[in-house]
Design a protein around this motif. Sequence first.
Motif, PDB file in Angstrom:
ATOM      1  N   GLN A  30       0.829  -1.196   0.000  1.00 12.92           N
ATOM      2  CA  GLN A  30       0.000   0.000   0.000  1.00 12.92           C
ATOM      3  C   GLN A  30       0.869   1.255   0.000  1.00 12.92           C
ATOM      4  OE1 GLN A  30      -3.337  -0.246  -0.154  1.00 12.92           O
ATOM      5  NE2 GLN A  30      -3.227  -2.475  -0.092  1.00 12.92           N
ATOM      6  N   VAL A  31       0.303   2.365  -0.468  1.00 12.97           N
ATOM      7  CA  VAL A  31       1.012   3.639  -0.470  1.00 12.97           C
ATOM      8  C   VAL A  31       1.384   4.039   0.955  1.00 12.97           C
ATOM      9  CG1 VAL A  31       0.795   6.103  -0.976  1.00 12.97           C
ATOM     10  CG2 VAL A  31      -0.105   4.425  -2.592  1.00 12.97           C
ATOM     11  N   GLU A  32       0.468   3.778   1.907  1.00 18.01           N
ATOM     12  CA  GLU A  32       0.728   4.131   3.297  1.00 18.01           C
ATOM     13  C   GLU A  32       1.951   3.397   3.845  1.00 18.01           C
ATOM     14  OE1 GLU A  32      -2.124   3.293   2.084  1.00 18.01           O
ATOM     15  OE2 GLU A  32      -3.582   4.883   2.546  1.00 18.01           O
ATOM     16  N   GLN A  33       2.135   2.158   3.402  1.00  9.32           N
ATOM     17  CA  GLN A  33       3.306   1.403   3.824  1.00  9.32           C
ATOM     18  C   GLN A  33       4.590   2.033   3.311  1.00  9.32           C
ATOM     19  OE1 GLN A  33       1.426  -2.411   2.314  1.00  9.32           O
ATOM     20  NE2 GLN A  33       2.651  -3.228   4.004  1.00  9.32           N
ATOM     21  N   LEU A  34       4.579   2.438   2.046  1.00  8.51           N
ATOM     22  CA  LEU A  34       5.771   3.041   1.452  1.00  8.51           C
ATOM     23  C   LEU A  34       6.077   4.399   2.084  1.00  8.51           C
ATOM     24  CD1 LEU A  34       5.287   2.159  -2.332  1.00  8.51           C
ATOM     25  CD2 LEU A  34       6.776   1.060  -0.649  1.00  8.51           C
ATOM     26  N   LEU A  35       5.042   5.167   2.364  1.00  3.26           N
ATOM     27  CA  LEU A  35       5.260   6.468   2.999  1.00  3.26           C
ATOM     28  C   LEU A  35       5.834   6.299   4.402  1.00  3.26           C
ATOM     29  CD1 LEU A  35       2.037   8.400   1.899  1.00  3.26           C
ATOM     30  CD2 LEU A  35       4.356   8.644   0.992  1.00  3.26           C
ATOM     31  N   TYR A  36       5.341   5.313   5.125  1.00  3.33           N
ATOM     32  CA  TYR A  36       5.857   5.047   6.465  1.00  3.33           C
ATOM     33  C   TYR A  36       7.303   4.559   6.389  1.00  3.33           C
ATOM     34  CZ  TYR A  36       6.312   2.957  11.102  1.00  3.33           C
ATOM     35  OH  TYR A  36       6.746   2.607  12.357  1.00  3.33           O
ATOM     36  N   ALA A  37       7.595   3.694   5.403  1.00  2.00           N
ATOM     37  CA  ALA A  37       8.964   3.209   5.230  1.00  2.00           C
ATOM     38  C   ALA A  37       9.911   4.362   4.886  1.00  2.00           C
ATOM     39  CB  ALA A  37       9.005   2.144   4.134  1.00  2.00           C
ATOM     40  N   LYS A  38       9.446   5.284   4.046  1.00  2.00           N
ATOM     41  CA  LYS A  38      10.279   6.424   3.668  1.00  2.00           C
ATOM     42  C   LYS A  38      10.525   7.342   4.867  1.00  2.00           C
ATOM     43  CE  LYS A  38      12.387   8.763   0.371  1.00  2.00           C
ATOM     44  NZ  LYS A  38      12.824   9.981   1.021  1.00  2.00           N
ATOM     45  N   LYS A  39       9.523   7.495   5.718  1.00  2.00           N
ATOM     46  CA  LYS A  39       9.695   8.299   6.926  1.00  2.00           C
ATOM     47  C   LYS A  39      10.777   7.704   7.815  1.00  2.00           C
ATOM     48  CE  LYS A  39       7.209   9.789  11.087  1.00  2.00           C
ATOM     49  NZ  LYS A  39       5.890   9.934  11.741  1.00  2.00           N
ATOM     50  N   LEU A  40      10.733   6.394   8.020  1.00  2.00           N
ATOM     51  CA  LEU A  40      11.749   5.729   8.845  1.00  2.00           C
ATOM     52  C   LEU A  40      13.119   5.801   8.180  1.00  2.00           C
ATOM     53  CD1 LEU A  40       9.874   2.534  10.083  1.00  2.00           C
ATOM     54  CD2 LEU A  40      10.127   4.736  11.242  1.00  2.00           C
ATOM     55  N   TYR A  41      13.134   5.651   6.870  1.00  2.00           N
ATOM     56  CA  TYR A  41      14.405   5.686   6.134  1.00  2.00           C
ATOM     57  C   TYR A  41      15.058   7.062   6.260  1.00  2.00           C
ATOM     58  CZ  TYR A  41      17.746   5.339   2.295  1.00  2.00           C
ATOM     59  OH  TYR A  41      18.893   5.350   1.550  1.00  2.00           O
ATOM     60  N   ASP A  42      14.281   8.113   6.046  1.00  2.00           N
ATOM     61  CA  ASP A  42      14.822   9.473   6.120  1.00  2.00           C
ATOM     62  C   ASP A  42      15.292   9.821   7.528  1.00  2.00           C
ATOM     63  OD1 ASP A  42      14.379   9.916   3.451  1.00  2.00           O
ATOM     64  OD2 ASP A  42      12.464  10.938   3.736  1.00  2.00           O
TER      65      ASP A  42
END
Length: 405
Positions: free
Chosen positions: A78-90
């Motif tokens: 899901q898009v929400e999963q990718l956005l959350y992953a990007k938040k943790l990555y950044d």
Amino acid sequence: MSITSGESPVLCVNKMEADLSGFNIDAPRWDQCTFLGRVKHFFNITDPRTVLVPERELDWAKVMVEKSRMGVVPPGTQVEQLLYAKKLYDSAFHPDTGDKMNVIGRMSFQVPGGMIITGFMLQFYRTMPAVIFWQWVNQSFNALVNYTNRNAASPTSVRQMALSYITATTTAVATAVGMNMLTKRAPPLVGRWVPFAAVAAANCVNIPMMRQQELIQGICVKDGNHSEIGHSRRAAAIGITQVVISRITMAAPGMILLPVIMERLEKLRFMKKVKVLHAPLQVLLSGCFLIFMVPVACGLFPQKCELPVSYLEPELQDAIRAKGKICWTLQNGSFVVLEQQTVAQGPKSTCYLFLCAWELYFKRQKKKKPRIYDRDPHVCGMQSIKYLLSGPVHKMFPLLWSNGS
């Protein structure tokens, strides 16, 4: 959302599968051309709660971001999963190298780390040993943050970092000790502001020292096609100045207003009985200030700073004019020069850049400038500049003024 146990964390989202064919995980979620958009962006990546995320989940986030960049996202993502992953990555990985950063040096640790140090600096400002100790702790913390977030394109030597650390610590301690001696007969509130003066002075020394190679050699200047034109020391000076201003702005509200608040509170009968709670209270209040000021200060200046060519060195100005360029832009430590034919694709124009282009057009055309009414030039954006430089002036009339004279 929740995390399920297993070999790799997976976010459970009860939604229909989204189409991720055109999803760009590196594209900012908010408009980075506006102050509010930048603040929202930094609120997201400086969220102190991410400090508590387990290592396994951070590794999962990195894998998801890398897969999304390659276009091989697992089915059902899901898009929400990718956005959350990007938040943790950044929040946890270095933007240049992709390596995991130490916890204390992460921007998401600025609030918990900064609130403890700031609170104790403001509480223990009266005795000389306490002043020296907490200024040293603060500069050690700043040095670790600077080392953790160092620019991979402009590596900093250990000698340079050590010199910067020693100079900043000496400046902070000397400022604090000197001002403490000068303010002994001043009102108590003045003495409470000494730590801020020391922090501001140290920032003015520490950051230029840490990035002195950029001031000596300049930073890379590129054109709209990302082709290198040269290096500019003036561009580096402007970028470093903005960093200094941001750092001081981050500390200013808490270290200026909190002493005023504590000066009032300590006069209350209840506060006189619980002096042991003064330090924890200052730490808590410092955190309340920093949780807002960290993203605000980080978003104070845009990642792309538009300035006229006249700010660059003469040799670069000649090279740019020879290639038909009109402005340069700061992005991630590099200055990108935008070509005339692509300027409309850039971010919205600042008032200063717009007026420079306005002056340039009428100087070349030898025409009398029309009078601009109360309409804000910001609303015109880069498209207006394109019209200004390449098309008849009457095309801009609906955007700029109500009457054509």
